[in-house]
Motif scaffolding. Structure first.
Motif, PDB file in Angstrom:
ATOM      1  N   GLY A  48       0.854  -1.183   0.000  1.00 21.05           N
ATOM      2  CA  GLY A  48       0.000   0.000   0.000  1.00 21.05           C
ATOM      3  C   GLY A  48       0.891   1.234   0.000  1.00 21.05           C
ATOM      4  O   GLY A  48       2.113   1.133  -0.130  1.00 21.05           O
ATOM      5  N   ILE A  49       0.277   2.375   0.213  1.00 19.09           N
ATOM      6  CA  ILE A  49       1.047   3.607   0.091  1.00 19.09           C
ATOM      7  C   ILE A  49       2.177   3.661   1.127  1.00 19.09           C
ATOM      8  O   ILE A  49       3.282   4.114   0.837  1.00 19.09           O
ATOM      9  CB  ILE A  49       0.125   4.859   0.166  1.00 19.09           C
ATOM     10  N   ALA A  50       1.940   3.137   2.325  1.00 17.04           N
ATOM     11  CA  ALA A  50       2.979   3.183   3.354  1.00 17.04           C
ATOM     12  C   ALA A  50       4.157   2.300   2.965  1.00 17.04           C
ATOM     13  O   ALA A  50       5.321   2.700   3.090  1.00 17.04           O
ATOM     14  CB  ALA A  50       2.406   2.732   4.703  1.00 17.04           C
ATOM     15  N   GLY A  51       3.851   1.100   2.458  1.00 18.84           N
ATOM     16  CA  GLY A  51       4.911   0.185   2.049  1.00 18.84           C
ATOM     17  C   GLY A  51       5.675   0.721   0.856  1.00 18.84           C
ATOM     18  O   GLY A  51       6.906   0.627   0.790  1.00 18.84           O
ATOM     19  N   ILE A  52       4.941   1.274  -0.115  1.00 14.88           N
ATOM     20  CA  ILE A  52       5.589   1.824  -1.304  1.00 14.88           C
ATOM     21  C   ILE A  52       6.553   2.944  -0.905  1.00 14.88           C
ATOM     22  O   ILE A  52       7.702   2.996  -1.347  1.00 14.88           O
ATOM     23  CB  ILE A  52       4.529   2.360  -2.304  1.00 14.88           C
ATOM     24  N   GLN A  53       6.067   3.827  -0.036  1.00 12.26           N
ATOM     25  CA  GLN A  53       6.897   4.944   0.417  1.00 12.26           C
ATOM     26  C   GLN A  53       8.182   4.424   1.079  1.00 12.26           C
ATOM     27  O   GLN A  53       9.286   4.862   0.762  1.00 12.26           O
ATOM     28  CB  GLN A  53       6.115   5.798   1.416  1.00 12.26           C
ATOM     29  N   SER A  54       8.026   3.453   1.985  1.00 17.06           N
ATOM     30  CA  SER A  54       9.183   2.899   2.678  1.00 17.06           C
ATOM     31  C   SER A  54      10.177   2.320   1.684  1.00 17.06           C
ATOM     32  O   SER A  54      11.379   2.586   1.742  1.00 17.06           O
ATOM     33  CB  SER A  54       8.758   1.764   3.618  1.00 17.06           C
ATOM     34  N   ALA A  55       9.658   1.523   0.740  1.00 12.84           N
ATOM     35  CA  ALA A  55      10.529   0.844  -0.218  1.00 12.84           C
ATOM     36  C   ALA A  55      11.283   1.855  -1.059  1.00 12.84           C
ATOM     37  O   ALA A  55      12.492   1.723  -1.284  1.00 12.84           O
ATOM     38  CB  ALA A  55       9.691  -0.080  -1.096  1.00 12.84           C
ATOM     39  N   LEU A  56      10.568   2.885  -1.508  1.00  9.73           N
ATOM     40  CA  LEU A  56      11.216   3.869  -2.393  1.00  9.73           C
ATOM     41  C   LEU A  56      12.314   4.633  -1.652  1.00  9.73           C
ATOM     42  O   LEU A  56      13.384   4.876  -2.209  1.00  9.73           O
ATOM     43  CB  LEU A  56      10.175   4.845  -2.941  1.00  9.73           C
ATOM     44  N   GLU A  57      12.041   5.007  -0.405  1.00 10.32           N
ATOM     45  CA  GLU A  57      13.042   5.779   0.344  1.00 10.32           C
ATOM     46  C   GLU A  57      14.341   4.990   0.458  1.00 10.32           C
ATOM     47  O   GLU A  57      15.432   5.518   0.257  1.00 10.32           O
ATOM     48  CB  GLU A  57      12.532   6.098   1.756  1.00 10.32           C
ATOM     49  N   ILE A  58      14.200   3.710   0.807  1.00 11.09           N
ATOM     50  CA  ILE A  58      15.407   2.900   1.015  1.00 11.09           C
ATOM     51  C   ILE A  58      16.091   2.624  -0.312  1.00 11.09           C
ATOM     52  O   ILE A  58      17.313   2.715  -0.434  1.00 11.09           O
ATOM     53  CB  ILE A  58      15.041   1.587   1.742  1.00 11.09           C
ATOM     54  N   PHE A 113      -9.622   4.481  -4.107  1.00  6.87           N
ATOM     55  CA  PHE A 113     -10.297   5.754  -3.844  1.00  6.87           C
ATOM     56  C   PHE A 113     -10.366   6.625  -5.086  1.00  6.87           C
ATOM     57  O   PHE A 113      -9.543   6.531  -5.983  1.00  6.87           O
ATOM     58  CB  PHE A 113      -9.553   6.540  -2.749  1.00  6.87           C
ATOM     59  N   ASP A 114     -11.344   7.513  -5.062  1.00 10.05           N
ATOM     60  CA  ASP A 114     -11.463   8.473  -6.159  1.00 10.05           C
ATOM     61  C   ASP A 114     -10.733   9.750  -5.810  1.00 10.05           C
ATOM     62  O   ASP A 114      -9.834  10.189  -6.505  1.00 10.05           O
ATOM     63  CB  ASP A 114     -12.935   8.771  -6.428  1.00 10.05           C
ATOM     64  N   LYS A 115     -11.129  10.334  -4.684  1.00  8.50           N
ATOM     65  CA  LYS A 115     -10.522  11.605  -4.268  1.00  8.50           C
ATOM     66  C   LYS A 115      -9.945  11.433  -2.873  1.00  8.50           C
ATOM     67  O   LYS A 115     -10.389  10.586  -2.098  1.00  8.50           O
ATOM     68  CB  LYS A 115     -11.601  12.696  -4.219  1.00  8.50           C
ATOM     69  N   THR A 116      -8.966  12.249  -2.551  1.00  9.09           N
ATOM     70  CA  THR A 116      -8.395  12.188  -1.212  1.00  9.09           C
ATOM     71  C   THR A 116      -8.658  13.512  -0.495  1.00  9.09           C
ATOM     72  O   THR A 116      -8.571  14.577  -1.106  1.00  9.09           O
ATOM     73  CB  THR A 116      -6.874  11.954  -1.273  1.00  9.09           C
ATOM     74  N   PHE A 117      -9.010  13.388   0.790  1.00 10.88           N
ATOM     75  CA  PHE A 117      -9.253  14.618   1.552  1.00 10.88           C
ATOM     76  C   PHE A 117      -7.944  15.190   2.048  1.00 10.88           C
ATOM     77  O   PHE A 117      -6.985  14.440   2.174  1.00 10.88           O
ATOM     78  CB  PHE A 117     -10.227  14.341   2.712  1.00 10.88           C
ATOM     79  N   GLY A 161      -2.104   1.206  13.460  1.00 10.80           N
ATOM     80  CA  GLY A 161      -3.307   1.827  14.005  1.00 10.80           C
ATOM     81  C   GLY A 161      -3.956   2.640  12.900  1.00 10.80           C
ATOM     82  O   GLY A 161      -3.299   2.960  11.908  1.00 10.80           O
ATOM     83  N   PRO A 162      -5.236   2.994  13.050  1.00  4.24           N
ATOM     84  CA  PRO A 162      -5.911   3.722  11.984  1.00  4.24           C
ATOM     85  C   PRO A 162      -5.210   5.045  11.716  1.00  4.24           C
ATOM     86  O   PRO A 162      -4.826   5.733  12.658  1.00  4.24           O
ATOM     87  CB  PRO A 162      -7.309   3.972  12.561  1.00  4.24           C
ATOM     88  N   LYS A 163      -5.026   5.356  10.460  1.00  4.79           N
ATOM     89  CA  LYS A 163      -4.462   6.679  10.126  1.00  4.79           C
ATOM     90  C   LYS A 163      -4.743   7.012   8.676  1.00  4.79           C
ATOM     91  O   LYS A 163      -5.098   6.152   7.876  1.00  4.79           O
ATOM     92  CB  LYS A 163      -2.974   6.756  10.450  1.00  4.79           C
ATOM     93  N   ASP A 164      -4.576   8.275   8.353  1.00  3.19           N
ATOM     94  CA  ASP A 164      -4.860   8.707   6.987  1.00  3.19           C
ATOM     95  C   ASP A 164      -3.606   8.621   6.118  1.00  3.19           C
ATOM     96  O   ASP A 164      -2.543   8.193   6.574  1.00  3.19           O
ATOM     97  CB  ASP A 164      -5.463  10.118   6.996  1.00  3.19           C
ATOM     98  N   ILE A 165      -3.758   9.046   4.862  1.00  2.00           N
ATOM     99  CA  ILE A 165      -2.653   8.881   3.916  1.00  2.00           C
ATOM    100  C   ILE A 165      -1.415   9.700   4.319  1.00  2.00           C
ATOM    101  O   ILE A 165      -0.314   9.157   4.349  1.00  2.00           O
ATOM    102  CB  ILE A 165      -3.114   9.219   2.465  1.00  2.00           C
TER     103      ILE A 165
END
Lengths: 337, 330, 198, 665, 167
Positions: D153-163, D186-190, D551-555
């Motif tokens: 997901g976005i968290a994993g992708i971000q981690s992978a790209l940084e490293i 999702f369509d739109k992000t808040f 834990g629950p969190k946003d993008i």
């Protein structure tokens, strides 16, 4: 023979006699033996709790204490720790006393102190308090009930009315759901009846408000009857003497109050079971209801069962699929198919 | 080595006498004792008087095997006497080492014990006569030993050189210990450090047990007679039988488990362990496969007498030496 | 065993003088009321089938309890309108034992004679009297006595129903009495004593 | 050898000295604990100050102290400080003990005599204990520079790209056929209303093509062995039945596949896919997978339409699951969340009433690439709603379900309100308990939605029903709630209800946690090492948690955590080796009987049974030092450093010391 | 100080939760009974029953064991192992004539300073009610005053054993 201890409750001897009669009539077909708790007293309904806490719970607990004396095997009959209460209010009171005596030990101690004055004692958790329909659906099982049916109730359009005190608050997690339990639906379906989805199945009938605030009660009765009528039900089916009493005996008063003209008979589920098992209406207390079920029952009495219409094939542009059927989830019983 | 044979003594305090039988069970090895030692005091085997021992020079006995716990003042007196007269004092057998079965009496106040013995259903005592510590008889005043409040292992009363556990110690271990002492006498070996436990292995019974073992997850404890038949090749504890083997000192060749019965722990704790019962508590608790307190309690119900299970042999040696009531009793 | 934390400790109340109305109600309720946990979400008021007839929704009542508005709370008709359907109880996200709190409030209102309309308390009392006399409830006696007292004008309207019940054999004309009434009396008398002293 | 012990009692200004007679404690220690080896006892204003530390260092050097006890604050605060001081003076740092007389005495008691006596007991316990302390050395292990990221997901992708961008290799494992996670649905992000796909897709492509990233989709980790710096991970690469080397991602197989299946995952059950499929058009990687359960060929043995039409012969019905072994030094878990099953709140009617939708269903409904091309319609597929009710906190903040706040639902509800309003012009109600719009530009979005005319009702909805009571309710869904601001019960008829379902831990989070040796909170989320100061590390060295797995969190928060964990990993990699706490358990093989009682106790799999020698053995690198096996060993064969039986027994004896009265009084 | 019995209690705390809860109680200046002396373990799973026996025989009147809540152990699930030992230990203590209430298990997270303080105070009260443990520390292995076995009726009076009182 499966033995249970029976706590009938006051209504079963008067206004809900029909319930008692029909229950006794079907027990044999299902290999059940109910032994009445000797010298039981009134559970206090919802009245006693509102006046005096400890006397109220002591009143209820006396029954539990008496029941424990009959738990043990006698003369070759098996022992049991299960108490069956056919009345929802009685069931709740008994279950609640057992639960709270445990949850708040100080209450348990006081109640036992009071019981001791009468030479009795009750240890919370000793008994298993259950409602009649719980025994029928989960102990006897729908399979066995289906087997006992000789006269399927095909074509009888009913709404299952569970009432409020049975599935809630559900201390022991006995029911499939608090809002839309399916036990009664499944049982009626097993009898062959045409069960209509009834969203108000666990709504309140007004309880004692028929006595102390009839306007409030009439509105609640109206909602129940009107929705059943709108959904095309010929009959309501209940598991509780109070529900039966309010919807049946006060339907006419309610009509007067609102200027409506509803005529929905309401029977106990045991009465329908009796009919399906081939018993005579007379044995089942049918006919004592104030809103007569005669016309409705005539509809299924002799006629050839109506075959169900096949479901229409799904059209291409029918729309979006519905979520899947209810699945088992934590802490609740699985829906009986 | 002088031509004078070193002196040997053996004594029987509060115990059943099984230890003496175990010595005899060494068969011809017993002849080595006679060949190498001058037996000066061994009440069960030969006649000797306390005063003879009292007359001996301090430290004149080379080896004393002392079995039995200290339950009365006579036991205590002789223990101190033999300590004084002996170079090497061995606490011989479970009673002397840990208190053993007689030590279970520590669960009851001494008054209750006497009462049970002299005035309950087992004894016909219509006049409620109880023993006295001294009697006047025509020949003079007669003394009988008086009971102490609790039974104590030997080392709670005197300094002990070596401990040899077992109920009784296995004969092959006795033979080995005798061989060792004889070898020491002949200069072929040296004695182990003082305070050592001798005649044992350095691990626990499981080490010698041939039964197969896996990771254990017990859902139910059962008595051995309720499992019919138990798997002869599988760890008994794994089958739900509360076997004390994991916490019991090795050295007996796992006799009981080999014979199909659970270990009951007569060899006491492994070396360096201060409380046998605690080790067993944690061993049994560790194999329970449950998380909910109710479920754990249900499983524990399978051990009907936990205190007896944990402390059958070692109660007087535990930090909590006895039942509190035994201490508080009036 | 880690045992249940005392309700008072959880409520942050450690001294006697902290006794508030909220706490008092909490302590007088059968189980663990969890009243102090209310987050004012309104699930109870939304769920109540009789809310429209209430002076205050249950939620509002709890807010008033917290504010220590003793008289207003006990005079409210809310607890008397409650039909004990337990919808609010099972839906409450904080598991407050709302129905039992209602019973407590009824009891307190009766003891302090703080109710506007005597119908409901009288009905309960009549019922209880019957039970204490016979050990069983007596619908006929109860209904007739109650209607006679509070809705005499409605009685004629109700007559067909009552008659129907009687002719269909669904209303006993005489009360039933349990055998060991003396035993029940002893229990209840002792229980009442305990109630007074606790 | 007799130890020479120094005892140092801190005043902590008046924090301790205000309640405890510190001079008396020091004097008492010197006098009454002398027989234990206390050669010097001092009190000082601030022991942790540099002057205080120098005092200790000086004594160690000049008096030849072999043990040090500092009676001051909690060891969690200054244990390290005094250990370093000891080390500076040439004393092994583990020969220092802290006695907490601030948190445990002066701050919690008021009676000076009682507090002073208790302080003495605490000091006595520490002195007895420190005698039994053994000098310990930190354990150093090398770090493998490769990293495993679980979850694309976005968290994993971000981690992978940084490293990967920092020049180190990453294995990115994803259980679904494509990376992208929930964000791809999702369509739109808040609150900015960015198009989700527009911002996510480039990152997905970057991750898919990065030379330092090995992308393993349709794969799951099945086993983890080893420890920080040296994990050995087994990954199951599930059979795709499509040869990745040959597949060009042309999509013909999907087109030709005759089997239509409801897509429960990507379309949230609202749309269809084929038996051979890529979940969505921008999937990375772009080659499809075959769903064996639904494939006609696997079911009946005939069909093979995909094989017939594939231009590159990439379909391979004989493909098998593969097990890969990879060696990594660090692991980042980005396993995300499951949506709360709204069927469980049966009073909201989801699953029974057709026009009750979940939030994820609505995301698909509003997505231009979704099953309705972005048209917001009722379940009949065509009718536009005229009124919509959005219910917050479904399954969240509710002890009957999940007792936590799912964080994103308020903002999500506002976003839905905006989208409904924009696309249908319907009247929108938001039913909420509390509006939680913390963070940058969030509350401004709330203001905007208010301006647009969305109606807000404060009250947790009691039920959604189709049982009409009045004529205006016929054919509608009635949302019944207490309007808590008006203090009245309301019944609001609407055409459509959207349930803002909460987030919950992945259904298999417990097992996954167990496999990686990390714990879950009672709610089921992975537990971080410290909720504030170490939110991405876990109790297991070398394992990090990011995104909703924690834990629950946003993008934005997920992305921030992904970056944070990467920084922690890079820090580890660049250190080349890692020091492990020397609190470990060891087995004395001579004494071990091989009873195997300890074997089932270690949740970190540090205990191995060596069948040949009939003994158990503890791997010091895997051992976390909890000491459970030490306490459990019935033979007394396991000992633990730092918390040995001798240390604890001595401390018990010391704490129970009598004669705590003032000296010279 | 009043004459009321002041029990001595040994508390075992987990490094990750209850020890931190005790720290938190301190930081928040919550007052609680001063009778508890704490020992830090890395985990409640480290609790060896020997420690409890040693504390009780060494003069403690009660032992409080604290750990992370079930499901929240920092070592995943070791607190369950502590729970099992605790339950068995209590049964054994009962057999030894020690009131099982003298040993208490409390779950307290690092955030529950208030709970830690309240539970501690409550436990001290419970032990105060039970009275001193009166466990004989017979250094020479001997009761203080053994008496004769009586003449004709039970006259054995192992007099009640007094707890060692600080001079």
């Amino acid at each position: 023979m499966n033995k249970y201890l029976l706590y009938p409750g006051c209504s079963m001897e008067s206004s809900a006699k029909a319930y008692m009669e029909s229950m006794n009539t079907i027990l044999e077909s299902l290999d059940l033996h109910f032994e009445e708790i000797e010298d039981w007293n009134c559970c206090g309904a919802t009245e006693y709790l509102g006046i005096n806490l400890i006397p109220a719970y002591s009143l209820i607990a006396r029954n539990l204490a008496l029941a424990t004396k009959q738990m043990h095997p006698v003369n070759g009959t098996g022992g049991t720790r299960t108490v069956v209460a056919p009345c929802s209010a009685c069931y709740l009171n008994l279950a609640k006393a057992d639960h709270y005596m445990n949850e708040r030990p100080s209450l348990g101690e006081k109640v036992n102190e009071a019981l001791a004055a009468g030479g009795l004692h009750y240890e919370a958790g000793t008994l298993d308090v259950r409602h009649l329909i719980d025994i029928l659906v989960y102990d006897v099982g729908l399979e066995k009930i289906r087997e006992a049916v000789v006269h399927p109730l095909t074509g009888l359009k009913v709404v299952p009315y569970m009432g409020c005190m049975l599935p809630r608050p559900d201390y022991q997690h006995r029911w499939s759901d608090h809002e839309h339990p399916t036990e009664l639906d499944d049982l009626l379906r097993a009898l062959g009846a045409d069960v209509i989805d009834y969203p108000l199945t666990t709504e309140c009938c007004g309880g004692h408000m028929t006595q102390i605030g009839p306007e409030t009660a009439f509105e609640l009765i109206r909602r129940l009857v009107a929705d059943a009528d709108e959904r095309g039900a010929q009959m309501m089916v209940t598991v509780c003497p109070m529900c039966q009493m309010n919807v049946d005996a006060y339907q006419n008063e309610m009509n007067n109050y609102f200027g409506t003209d509803y005529h929905i008979p309401i029977l106990f589920f045991t009465q329908l079971m009796g009919l399906a098992f081939g018993k005579e209406p007379g044995e089942l207390g049918i006919g004592v209801e104030l809103v007569s079920s005669r016309n409705v029952l005539a509809g299924i009495g002799v006629e050839v069962p109506v075959t169900q219409e096949p479901a229409a094939p799904r059209k291409k542009d029918e729309g979006l699929p519905m979520p899947r059927r209810w699945t088992k989830h934590e802490g609740r019983k699985e829906t009986v198919k | 080595m002088t031509h004078v044979k070193p002196k040997f003594a053996m004594y029987w305090a509060a115990s059943c006498g099984g230890c003496e039988i175990a010595v005899l069970n060494t068969h011809e090895k017993i002849l080595d004792v006679d060949a190498n030692f001058d037996v000066v005091f061994w009440p069960v085997a030969m006649d000797a008087k306390y005063k003879d021992v009292e007359a001996m020079e301090d430290g004149s006995i080379l080896l004393t095997l002392f079995n039995g716990g200290i339950r009365n003042d006579e036991n205590e007196h002789i223990a101190k006497l033999l300590r004084q007269k002996s170079k090497i004092l061995v606490a011989f057998g479970s009673c002397a080492c840990e208190g053993c079965i007689p030590g279970l009496a520590n669960l009851s106040p001494v008054g209750e014990i006497v009462h049970t013995a002299f005035n309950t259903i087992s004894t016909d005592n219509p006049h409620e006569i109880y023993p006295r510590t001294s009697y006047d008889v025509p020949e003079g005043e007669l003394h009988i030993p008086k009971l102490e409040k609790t039974l104590r292992p030997l080392d709670h009363v005197v300094d002990v050189d070596y401990f040899m556990p077992g109920c009784p110690p296995e004969s092959h271990q006795i033979a080995a210990v005798l061989d060792l002492v004889i070898d020491v006498l002949h200069g072929r070996a040296t004695l182990p450090p003082k305070g050592s436990t001798i005649g044992v292995g350095n691990s626990t019974v499981c080490d010698e047990c041939p039964r197969a073992r896996n990771v254990k997850a017990i859902k139910e404890f059962k008595r051995i007679q309720d499992i019919a038949p138990a798997d002869p090749d599988l760890c008994l504890l794994e089958q739900g039988i509360p076997c004390n083997g994991p916490a019991t000192c090795s050295g007996c060749n796992a006799r009981c488990p080999q014979a199909g019965a659970q270990c009951i722990g007569c060899y006491g704790p492994a070396q360096g362990v201060t409380d046998y019962g605690a080790r067993l508590i944690t061993a049994f608790a560790s194999v329970i496969d449950a998380k909910e307190p109710e479920e754990i309690d249900r499983i524990l119900d399978g051990i009907p007498d936990p205190t007896g299970q944990m402390y059958r042999f070692s109660l007087p040696a535990s930090p909590l030496k006895a039942n509190r009531e035994a201490f508080k009793a009036k | 065993m880690p045992h249940m934390t005392d309700e008072r400790v959880r409520a942050g109340l450690t001294h006697e003088e902290d006794l508030s109305l909220l706490h008092e109600v909490s302590m007088k309720t059968a189980g663990v009321s969890r009243l102090e946990m209310c987050i004012q979400c309104g699930t109870c008021g939304g769920s109540c089938p009789a809310a429209k007839d209430m002076d205050h929704t249950p939620r509002m009542l709890f807010a008033m309890l917290r504010a220590g508005m003793r008289e207003e709370v006990l005079r409210s008709n809310t607890q008397w309108i409650c039909v004990s359907c337990y919808h609010c109880v099972v839906r409450c996200p904080q598991e407050v034992h709302i129905a039992d709190v209602m019973y407590t409030l009824k009891g307190m209102a009766i003891k302090e004679k703080l109710y506007e309309d005597s119908t409901a308390p009288d009905f309960s009392q009549t019922f209880v009297d019957m039970v204490e006399t016979y050990g069983r409830s007596f619908e006929m006696g109860l209904a007739s006595r109650h209607y006679l007292r509070h809705f005499p004008l409605r009685l004629p309207g109700m007559m067909p129903m009552g008659l129907g019940m009687i002719t269909k054999g669904r209303m006993a004309l005489m009360p039933k009495k349990i055998k060991q009434m003396d035993q029940l009396k002893k229990i209840l008398d002792h229980a009442k004593q305990l109630e007074m002293t606790s | 050898m007799t130890e020479k012990i120094g005892v140092y009692v801190c005043h902590c200004g008046s924090n301790i000295a205000g309640v405890v007679d510190v001079e008396d404690v020091a004097k008492w220690a010197a006098e009454k604990l002398g027989h234990q080896g206390v050669v010097i006892a001092r009190d000082y204003k601030f022991m942790c100050s540099s002057l205080g530390q120098e005092l200790i260092e000086k004594d160690i050097k000049e008096l030849g102290l072999t043990r040090v006890v500092v009676a001051a604050c909690s060891p969690h605060l200054h244990e390290k400080t005094f250990r370093i001081a000891a080390q500076n003076a040439g004393l092994n740092p583990y020969l220092v003990e802290l006695a907490s007389i601030r948190e445990q005495v002066s701050w919690v008691h008021t009676d000076k005599a009682v507090a002073t006596a208790k302080s003495k007991a605490v000091v006595s316990g520490a002195v007895s204990r420190v005698i039994e302390n053994a000098p310990l050395e930190e354990i150093k292990v090398p770090i493998n520079p490769n990293t495993l990221v679980v979850g694309g997901g976005i968290a994993g992708i971000q981690s992978a790209l940084e490293i990967a961008n920092a020049g180190f290799h990453v294995y990115l494992v994803e259980r679904e056929p494509s990376i992208g996670g929930h964000m791809a649905q999702f369509d739109k992000t808040f609150p900015t209303l960015d198009c989700s796909a527009c911002i996510l897709t480039p990152r997905m492509v970057e991750a898919g093509t990065h030379p330092n990233i090995t992308l393993l989709t349709w794969s799951e980790v099945v086993n983890v062995a080893g420890y920080v710096g040296n994990f050995n991970v087994t990954i199951k690469k599930k059979a795709r039945f499509v040869n990745e080397e040959l597949c060009t991602g042309c999509g013909i197989c999907q087109e030709k596949c005759p089997k239509k299946v409801i897509d429960d995952v990507y379309e949230a059950g609202l749309g269809y896919r084929k038996a051979v499929y890529t979940p969505f058009a921008q999937a990375v990687p772009n080659y499809p997978v075959m769903d064996k359960e639904n494939c006609i060929y696997f079911e009946k043995g005939t069909c093979k339409a995909c094989e017939k039409f594939c231009p590159t012969n990439a379909i391979d019905f004989n493909q098998q699951d593969q097990l890969l072994n990879v060696e990594v030094g660090n692991i980042i878990l980005a396993t995300g969340y499951d949506l709360f099953d709204a069927r469980r709140v049966s009073n909201y009617g989801y699953g029974r009433l057709p026009n009750v939708f979940t939030s994820l269903e609505f995301e698909r409904l509003s997505n231009a690439a979704g099953p309705t091309n972005g048209n917001i319609v009722l379940r009949d597929g065509k009718t536009m709603p005229k009124s919509v009710g959005i219910i917050h906190c479904v399954g969240s903040r509710d002890r009957n379900f999940n007792n936590y706040c799912s964080v994103i639902c308020c903002m999500q509800g506002l976003k839905f309100a905006h989208l409904v309003h924009e696309r249908t012009g319907a009247t929108v109600y938001n039913f909420y308990i509390d509006m939680r719009t913390a963070y940058k530009a969030y509350d401004e979005f709330y203001q905007r939605v208010l301006e647009e005319g969305t109606l807000f009702v404060r009250g947790k909805v009691a039920e959604v029903t189709d049982a009409a009571r009045y004529s205006n309710e016929r054919g509608k869904l009635i949302v019944q709630t207490e309007d808590t601001l008006a203090g009245k019960q309301r019944r609001i008829p609407v055409d459509m209800v959207i349930l803002s379902s909460g987030l919950q831990p992945r259904h298999d989070a417990k097992e996954v946690g167990k496999m990686f040796g990390i714990s879950c909170s009672t709610d089921g989320w992975f537990t971080e090492k410290h909720p504030k100061l170490d939110p991405v590390a876990t109790m297991t060295e070398g394992i990090y948690i990011v995104g909703c797995a924690q834990g629950p969190k946003d993008i934005p928060s997920s992305v921030a955590q992904g970056a944070a964990a990467s920084a922690r990993v890079l820090d580890k990699i660049l250190q080349r080796e890692v020091a492990l706490e020397p609190i470990k358990a060891t087995v004395n093989k001579e004494m071990c009987s091989g009873c195997r009682i300890c074997n089932g106790l270690c949740p970190f799999n540090a205990i191995a049974f060596i069948a040949d020698d009939n003994v158990s053995e503890i791997n010091p690198a895997l051992c976390q030092g909890c000491g459970t096996c030490v306490a459990a060993c019935p033979a007394g064969a396991i000992s633990g450093t730092g918390f040995s039986n001798e240390q604890i027994n001595a401390q018990i004896d010391g704490l129970l010391m009598k004669n705590l009265e003032p000296v010279g009084a | 100080m009043t004459d009321q019995f002041e029990p001595t209690i040994i508390g075992f705390t987990c490094n990750w939760c209850s020890y931190r809860a005790a720290d938190l109680a301190g930081t928040a200046r919550m007052k609680y009974a001063p009778n508890v002396r704490l020992i830090r373990l890395m985990c409640s799973g480290r609790l060896d029953p020997t420690f409890v026996l040693r504390a009780l025989s060494g003069g403690a009147d009660g032992v409080m064991i604290t750990g992370c809540h079930p499901g929240e152990c920092h070592y995943i699930e070791q607190n369950y192992k502590a729970l099992r030992r605790f339950l068995l230990l209590k049964r054994v203590l009962t057999g030894l004539g020690i009131e099982p209430e003298r040993v208490k298990l409390v779950w307290a997270s690092a955030a529950e300073g208030a709970k830690f303080a309240a539970e501690t105070t409550a436990f001290v009260e419970e032990i105060r009610k039970l009275g001193p443990l009166c466990w004989g520390k017979d250094e020479d292995g001997r009761m203080k005053d053994d008496e004769d076995i009586g003449n004709s009726s039970i006259k054995i009076h192992p007099s009640s054993f007094e707890k060692e009182v600080p001079a």
